[in-house]
Structures are given as structure tokens and as C-alpha cells.
Enzyme design. Sequence first.
Site, PDB file in Angstrom:
ATOM      1  N   GLU A 207      42.015  30.251  42.283  1.00 31.01           N
ATOM      2  CA  GLU A 207      42.013  30.975  41.013  1.00 31.01           C
ATOM      3  C   GLU A 207      41.488  30.123  39.862  1.00 31.01           C
ATOM      4  OE1 GLU A 207      42.459  33.966  40.119  1.00 31.01           O
ATOM      5  OE2 GLU A 207      43.287  34.941  41.894  1.00 31.01           O
ATOM      6  N   GLU A 210      37.705  30.016  40.289  1.00 29.65           N
ATOM      7  CA  GLU A 210      37.050  31.284  39.996  1.00 29.65           C
ATOM      8  C   GLU A 210      37.002  31.562  38.496  1.00 29.65           C
ATOM      9  OE1 GLU A 210      38.242  33.682  44.129  1.00 29.65           O
ATOM     10  OE2 GLU A 210      39.136  34.275  42.215  1.00 29.65           O
ATOM     11  N   GLU A 211      38.096  31.297  37.788  1.00 32.67           N
ATOM     12  CA  GLU A 211      38.165  31.666  36.372  1.00 32.67           C
ATOM     13  C   GLU A 211      37.493  30.658  35.447  1.00 32.67           C
ATOM     14  OE1 GLU A 211      41.976  32.766  34.930  1.00 32.67           O
ATOM     15  OE2 GLU A 211      42.193  34.457  36.329  1.00 32.67           O
TER      16      GLU A 211
END
Length: 327
Positions: A207, A210-211
Site C-alpha cells: 500500500e 502504490e500510494e
Amino acid sequence: MIVTRLMIVSRSSILSVTSSKNLSFYSKKRPLSTLNPSLRSQGKTNRLILGIFSSIRSSMSSSMSRVSSEKQVERILEAKNDDHGGVIVEMTSEPMDPGVFASLLRASLSHWRKEGKRGVWIKVPIDLVNLVEPAVMEGFYFHHAEPRYLMLVHWLPSSANTLPANATHRVLVVQEKNGRFRGSGVWKFPTGVVDEGEDICDAAVREVKEETGIDSKFLEILALRQSHKSFFGKSDLFFVCMMQALSFEIQPQESEIEAAQWMSYEEYTAQPFVQKHELLRYIADICRQKKEKGDEGYSGFSPVPTTTGFSDSKGCLYLNRYDLKIL
């Protein structure tokens, strides 16, 4: 059915350079041949060697000077490419003359500029503090310091420097394009959902990447919250995870993230939104305790791969490694 979510606290107070290679140089030139050991004797042989040296000294001097110059230009510091167009140099504790280092560094910077590299990181151990001044003279500046090393950095492009100001007690925060925080101006920690069959530690790393584009290493679960009738009337587990940053150049996810940045811990906690909500205040207190006192102040739960009597496949048991003295 339990929907498991993550709140991810990413810090950059400890820079981990993954390269473990020793400092070395590259050169296409071969060293000059040494004299034949059979000639190392006394009397006429020695006079012969001196005579030969005297007769070719001038030509050899210019030739050696040219070869030495060519070799010096071709030598560069060994570096590892990072994932954001930069390089990382991890110096060993082997002594090095500052003048030699300065020459190698200039050649390396020229080489990296031609390759279009961006940020250059040099991790200097405390034993090589004499190399700091030559690096600063070439445009490097202090990024952060730890008890046993100093991290220097240099931004090569003429474009705006996108490297973080420093890595000490800063947290990675984002502003989201969607959801309840859209347009609110609130800076929050990256969050995400664990996929089916995915470990919490792996989901946290995914995460963050990805962010924000930041590479990270999962360290421990600092806290968890259980709530009921949350998503579609189901129970919810919310994990607060501490990560270790392995890169620093941010690349926000266009579809979900409006903005992302490194922010001081004090600036994050001073936000009215954080001060207003009890849950976020507790999380901020945990982070402060961890920042100030480390594991002695607050120790979370780290994953330990384990097996059970029901299956040969390994799962993760999250426990307090510090008190159990598990490395």
C-alpha cells in the site's frame, strides 16, 4: 466475515541502504608491469637497471602521466541504482585519502550526470569523517546523521529538488482525492485494505508503494482497533503499522492521491483534525513514545514466521521481539 484494513505509519528516521558492496573502482587500464624479480640483485645488474631507467625516464614519465590521467578519469565509485533514477554509495570503513576520494567523486558525478541520474546518496561511516569536506565541496549536503554514520546527498538535475529535507522524525503523509477527506486539506497516513490471502506485513509494504512510490520495510504493528458493524454491517480490524523507509523520492498515485509529502511529526500532530479525534491522539502518543525512547519506551509486534500442527505452511505470529530478545 471480517474486513481487515491498515493504517500505515511510515517514518524515515532510519535510512537503510540495501547495498552491502564494498567500495571499489572500475578501470579498463591494466597496471604497469613490475620489474622481473630475477633482476633484483646487486652489482652490474643494478647498474644496468639504473642505466636503462635513466635513458627512458623522460619518455616513461610522460607516458605514465598520460596513463595515470586516463585511469583516474575512468575510475568511479561503486554505486547501487535506486528505484527513482538515483544512486546510492555505501562507503566501507577502509581508510581513503581525501584527495583520491575527491578525484574519484568528481569522475563519478560526471559519469552519473551523463547517465541522467537524479539524487546521489553517500553513506559515510564515522571512521571516514575526513571524506565529508571533499564531498561538501562537490555540492553534497547533510541529509541526516546516526550514531555511526552520516548520510550525504546531492541533487544533480537543474530541475527542482524533490528529495526530502531530512529524514529525522518525519512521517509520510498524503491527501486523498476521494472519500471523506477529499478537499479537506487534512494530511493523513497512507491507508489500505489487505487482500484475501495476504499477510498484514506484505499489505503494508504494498500500500505504501502504490500510494506514494516509496519503498519500505515492515517493522511492527504498533496498535490495532476492533470495531463492529462497520463495512456492510461486518466487523473491522484496523492495524497501525510502523515502516522503515528504503527510498525517499515520492511519486503519488494519480488515481487516488492528491498530494504526498514528508512532514515533521510535530506538524502532523498539530493539525486540528488530529487533535480533535481521540483515536488519532492515541496513535500520535504512541508515535511520540516510539520516537523519543525507541523500544524501551514502546514496543510493538513484529512478524515471526511459524508453523502450526494443522498445516505445514508458514504463517506470521506477531509478538514483542524486544522483551523476548528475539533479533
